[in-house]
Design a protein around this motif. Structure first.
Motif, PDB file in Angstrom:
ATOM      1  N   LEU A  99      82.343  26.661  66.230  1.00  0.00           N
ATOM      2  CA  LEU A  99      83.127  27.696  66.680  1.00  0.00           C
ATOM      3  C   LEU A  99      84.480  27.283  65.892  1.00  0.00           C
ATOM      4  CD1 LEU A  99      82.795  28.464  70.555  1.00  0.00           C
ATOM      5  CD2 LEU A  99      82.440  30.152  68.582  1.00  0.00           C
ATOM      6  N   THR A 100      84.857  26.076  65.500  1.00  0.00           N
ATOM      7  CA  THR A 100      86.008  25.780  64.728  1.00  0.00           C
ATOM      8  C   THR A 100      85.973  26.782  63.503  1.00  0.00           C
ATOM      9  OG1 THR A 100      86.111  23.615  65.833  1.00  0.00           O
ATOM     10  CG2 THR A 100      87.248  23.942  63.858  1.00  0.00           C
ATOM     11  N   MET A 101      84.836  26.768  62.590  1.00  0.00           N
ATOM     12  CA  MET A 101      84.948  27.262  61.646  1.00  0.00           C
ATOM     13  C   MET A 101      84.770  28.907  61.791  1.00  0.00           C
ATOM     14  SD  MET A 101      84.317  27.142  58.187  1.00  0.00           S
ATOM     15  CE  MET A 101      83.639  28.148  56.790  1.00  0.00           C
ATOM     16  N   THR A 102      84.006  29.338  62.651  1.00  0.00           N
ATOM     17  CA  THR A 102      83.683  30.861  62.755  1.00  0.00           C
ATOM     18  C   THR A 102      84.913  31.197  63.217  1.00  0.00           C
ATOM     19  OG1 THR A 102      82.634  30.469  64.941  1.00  0.00           O
ATOM     20  CG2 THR A 102      81.253  30.564  63.114  1.00  0.00           C
ATOM     21  N   LEU A 103      85.671  30.776  64.305  1.00  0.00           N
ATOM     22  CA  LEU A 103      87.127  31.351  64.725  1.00  0.00           C
ATOM     23  C   LEU A 103      87.950  31.439  63.584  1.00  0.00           C
ATOM     24  CD1 LEU A 103      87.603  29.934  68.437  1.00  0.00           C
ATOM     25  CD2 LEU A 103      87.313  32.518  67.589  1.00  0.00           C
ATOM     26  N   SER A 104      87.965  30.370  62.783  1.00  0.00           N
ATOM     27  CA  SER A 104      88.894  30.158  61.636  1.00  0.00           C
ATOM     28  C   SER A 104      88.729  31.197  60.655  1.00  0.00           C
ATOM     29  CB  SER A 104      88.930  28.805  60.933  1.00  0.00           C
ATOM     30  OG  SER A 104      89.025  27.909  61.785  1.00  0.00           O
ATOM     31  N   LEU A 105      87.441  31.862  60.576  1.00  0.00           N
ATOM     32  CA  LEU A 105      87.187  33.304  59.737  1.00  0.00           C
ATOM     33  C   LEU A 105      87.562  34.474  60.451  1.00  0.00           C
ATOM     34  CD1 LEU A 105      83.761  31.817  58.218  1.00  0.00           C
ATOM     35  CD2 LEU A 105      86.143  31.933  57.154  1.00  0.00           C
ATOM     36  N   ALA A 106      87.115  34.482  61.910  1.00  0.00           N
ATOM     37  CA  ALA A 106      87.231  35.683  62.569  1.00  0.00           C
ATOM     38  C   ALA A 106      88.664  36.128  62.860  1.00  0.00           C
ATOM     39  CB  ALA A 106      86.361  35.757  63.734  1.00  0.00           C
ATOM     40  N   LEU A 107      89.535  34.816  63.458  1.00  0.00           N
ATOM     41  CA  LEU A 107      90.798  35.181  64.214  1.00  0.00           C
ATOM     42  C   LEU A 107      91.898  35.586  63.155  1.00  0.00           C
ATOM     43  CD1 LEU A 107      92.056  35.067  66.993  1.00  0.00           C
ATOM     44  CD2 LEU A 107      92.654  32.825  66.606  1.00  0.00           C
ATOM     45  N   PRO A 108      91.996  35.005  62.065  1.00  0.00           N
ATOM     46  CA  PRO A 108      92.880  35.537  61.233  1.00  0.00           C
ATOM     47  C   PRO A 108      92.921  36.986  60.731  1.00  0.00           C
ATOM     48  CG  PRO A 108      92.412  33.454  60.533  1.00  0.00           C
ATOM     49  CD  PRO A 108      91.476  33.908  61.676  1.00  0.00           C
ATOM     50  N   LEU A 109      91.396  37.155  60.459  1.00  0.00           N
ATOM     51  CA  LEU A 109      91.074  38.581  60.183  1.00  0.00           C
ATOM     52  C   LEU A 109      91.607  39.360  61.087  1.00  0.00           C
ATOM     53  CD1 LEU A 109      87.695  38.139  58.366  1.00  0.00           C
ATOM     54  CD2 LEU A 109      89.627  38.988  57.193  1.00  0.00           C
ATOM     55  N   TRP A 110      91.148  39.353  62.221  1.00  0.00           N
ATOM     56  CA  TRP A 110      91.593  40.255  63.258  1.00  0.00           C
ATOM     57  C   TRP A 110      93.045  40.287  63.651  1.00  0.00           C
ATOM     58  CZ3 TRP A 110      93.846  39.548  68.230  1.00  0.00           C
ATOM     59  CH2 TRP A 110      93.760  40.558  69.043  1.00  0.00           C
ATOM     60  N   ILE A 111      93.569  39.336  63.604  1.00  0.00           N
ATOM     61  CA  ILE A 111      95.060  39.333  63.781  1.00  0.00           C
ATOM     62  C   ILE A 111      95.793  39.972  62.711  1.00  0.00           C
ATOM     63  CG2 ILE A 111      97.204  38.061  63.733  1.00  0.00           C
ATOM     64  CD1 ILE A 111      95.731  35.744  65.282  1.00  0.00           C
ATOM     65  N   SER A 112      95.269  39.993  61.484  1.00  0.00           N
ATOM     66  CA  SER A 112      96.113  40.780  60.555  1.00  0.00           C
ATOM     67  C   SER A 112      95.493  42.316  60.309  1.00  0.00           C
ATOM     68  CB  SER A 112      95.318  40.143  58.793  1.00  0.00           C
ATOM     69  OG  SER A 112      93.892  40.279  58.713  1.00  0.00           O
ATOM     70  N   PHE A 113      94.499  42.476  60.970  1.00  0.00           N
ATOM     71  CA  PHE A 113      94.129  43.949  60.912  1.00  0.00           C
ATOM     72  C   PHE A 113      95.105  44.649  62.119  1.00  0.00           C
ATOM     73  CE2 PHE A 113      89.425  43.070  59.573  1.00  0.00           C
ATOM     74  CZ  PHE A 113      89.884  42.813  58.435  1.00  0.00           C
ATOM     75  N   MET A 114      95.028  43.973  63.381  1.00  0.00           N
ATOM     76  CA  MET A 114      96.086  44.457  64.499  1.00  0.00           C
ATOM     77  C   MET A 114      97.555  44.539  63.877  1.00  0.00           C
ATOM     78  SD  MET A 114      94.250  45.024  66.998  1.00  0.00           S
ATOM     79  CE  MET A 114      93.061  45.735  65.775  1.00  0.00           C
ATOM     80  N   ASN A 150      88.749  45.351  72.386  1.00  0.00           N
ATOM     81  CA  ASN A 150      89.433  44.940  71.058  1.00  0.00           C
ATOM     82  C   ASN A 150      89.876  43.605  71.181  1.00  0.00           C
ATOM     83  OD1 ASN A 150      90.819  45.547  68.400  1.00  0.00           O
ATOM     84  ND2 ASN A 150      92.231  46.650  69.169  1.00  0.00           N
ATOM     85  N   LEU A 151      90.232  43.022  72.338  1.00  0.00           N
ATOM     86  CA  LEU A 151      90.777  41.688  72.120  1.00  0.00           C
ATOM     87  C   LEU A 151      89.659  40.542  72.055  1.00  0.00           C
ATOM     88  CD1 LEU A 151      93.404  41.979  75.339  1.00  0.00           C
ATOM     89  CD2 LEU A 151      93.818  41.586  72.603  1.00  0.00           C
ATOM     90  N   ILE A 152      88.379  40.990  72.467  1.00  0.00           N
ATOM     91  CA  ILE A 152      87.463  40.193  72.355  1.00  0.00           C
ATOM     92  C   ILE A 152      86.810  40.018  70.847  1.00  0.00           C
ATOM     93  CG2 ILE A 152      87.073  40.273  74.908  1.00  0.00           C
ATOM     94  CD1 ILE A 152      84.618  42.046  74.416  1.00  0.00           C
ATOM     95  N   ARG A 153      87.156  41.144  70.089  1.00  0.00           N
ATOM     96  CA  ARG A 153      86.125  40.994  68.861  1.00  0.00           C
ATOM     97  C   ARG A 153      86.291  39.854  68.161  1.00  0.00           C
ATOM     98  NH1 ARG A 153      88.073  46.968  66.495  1.00  0.00           N
ATOM     99  NH2 ARG A 153      86.858  48.225  67.925  1.00  0.00           N
ATOM    100  N   PRO A 154      87.350  39.145  67.799  1.00  0.00           N
ATOM    101  CA  PRO A 154      87.363  37.705  67.168  1.00  0.00           C
ATOM    102  C   PRO A 154      86.327  36.814  67.829  1.00  0.00           C
ATOM    103  CG  PRO A 154      89.307  38.013  68.177  1.00  0.00           C
ATOM    104  CD  PRO A 154      88.696  39.137  68.365  1.00  0.00           C
ATOM    105  N   GLY A 155      86.276  37.073  69.238  1.00  0.00           N
ATOM    106  CA  GLY A 155      85.384  35.907  70.119  1.00  0.00           C
ATOM    107  C   GLY A 155      84.057  36.208  69.777  1.00  0.00           C
ATOM    108  N   THR A 156      83.603  37.532  69.886  1.00  0.00           N
ATOM    109  CA  THR A 156      82.312  38.000  69.650  1.00  0.00           C
ATOM    110  C   THR A 156      81.578  37.614  68.216  1.00  0.00           C
ATOM    111  OG1 THR A 156      83.187  40.427  69.293  1.00  0.00           O
ATOM    112  CG2 THR A 156      82.449  39.856  71.464  1.00  0.00           C
ATOM    113  N   LEU A 157      82.668  37.816  67.289  1.00  0.00           N
ATOM    114  CA  LEU A 157      82.291  37.666  65.838  1.00  0.00           C
ATOM    115  C   LEU A 157      82.008  36.139  65.767  1.00  0.00           C
ATOM    116  CD1 LEU A 157      84.610  39.621  63.430  1.00  0.00           C
ATOM    117  CD2 LEU A 157      82.159  39.855  63.672  1.00  0.00           C
ATOM    118  N   ALA A 158      82.665  35.463  66.300  1.00  0.00           N
ATOM    119  CA  ALA A 158      82.843  33.895  66.271  1.00  0.00           C
ATOM    120  C   ALA A 158      81.288  33.235  67.088  1.00  0.00           C
ATOM    121  CB  ALA A 158      83.986  33.388  66.516  1.00  0.00           C
TER     122      ALA A 158
END
Length: 224
Positions: A99-114, A150-158
């Motif tokens: 999850l360290t790797m997958t969250l590092s990919l999903a979370l910055p993308l989601w935050i930038s979109f929001m 919407n808030l759980i999107r990065p978590g589900t991706l990761a």
């Protein structure tokens, strides 16, 4: 014998207490020099065809005005598919199973979109919280549901990417550990099943990379 089944995913290789497992994330870079050959190989031509197809599909999802943004998601697909595929090789650390790797990919993308959506298209983002034809009494509940989804999107991706990588590797490990205790006839069945499972995992590695990239593209298209 392993004390913990999940210890196969521990980053344990190191030199002078410097962990080296995460360097496997950069192994995909070694494939890029081949694209600079004067006479590209068949593999390079196939990969170029895949990239062009993905570029066209992501362009449709983002719209013609955001066509330049497709390079980000094509690069994201390339990074994930290389890590997933190389993780199937012996003694190669699978960084996308953490999850360290997958969250590092999903979370910055989601935050930038929001941030981009709420700053530049506030009314559009508010309209997304209430679907069309929603009855008046249900609107407050729909806003809460849409906000949570919407808030759980990065978590589900990761979690989706990491869980799929972990599940296949665990099954391969469990079947491989039973090999020494089997007879010769059962061992041949085990080898065949391991080969078939490895082919399945190769398909999963590509499919999960595609799903991650497509969902990220869809999330980006919603903030336009």
């Amino acid at each position: 014998m392993m004390s913990n089944l999940f210890s196969t995913f521990d980053p344990s290789s190191s030199i002078l207490n410097i962990p080296l497992n995460w360097l496997s994330t950069l192994l995909g870079i070694m494939f890029f020099p081949f694209a600079l050959w004067a006479m590209p190989s068949r593999w390079i031509l196939v990969w170029s065809s895949i990239m062009k197809t993905l570029h066209k599909e992501f362009k449709i999802l983002l719209g013609p005005q955001k066509a330049k943004g497709t390079i980000l998601f094509v690069s994201l697909f390339s990074l994930i598919v290389f890590n997933n595929s190389l993780g199937l090789l012996p003694y190669v650390f699978t960084s996308t199973s953490h999850l360290t790797m997958t969250l590092s990919l999903a979370l910055p993308l989601w935050i930038s979109f929001m941030v981009f959506g709420w700053v530049n298209h506030t009314q559009h983002m508010l309209a997304h919280l209430v679907p069309m034809s929603t009855p008046g009494p249900l609107m407050p509940f729909m806003v809460v549901i849409e906000m949570v989804s919407n808030l759980i999107r990065p978590g589900t991706l990761a979690v989706r990417l990491a869980a799929n990588m972990i599940a296949g590797h665990l099954l391969l490990t469990l079947l491989g550990d039973t090999g020494p205790s089997l007879s010769a006839s059962l061992l041949s069945i085990l080898v065949i099943s391991q080969i078939l499972l490895l082919l399945l995992e190769s398909a999963v590695a590509v499919i999960q990379s595609y799903v991650f990239a497509v969902l990220s593209t869809l999330y980006a298209s919603e903030v336009n």
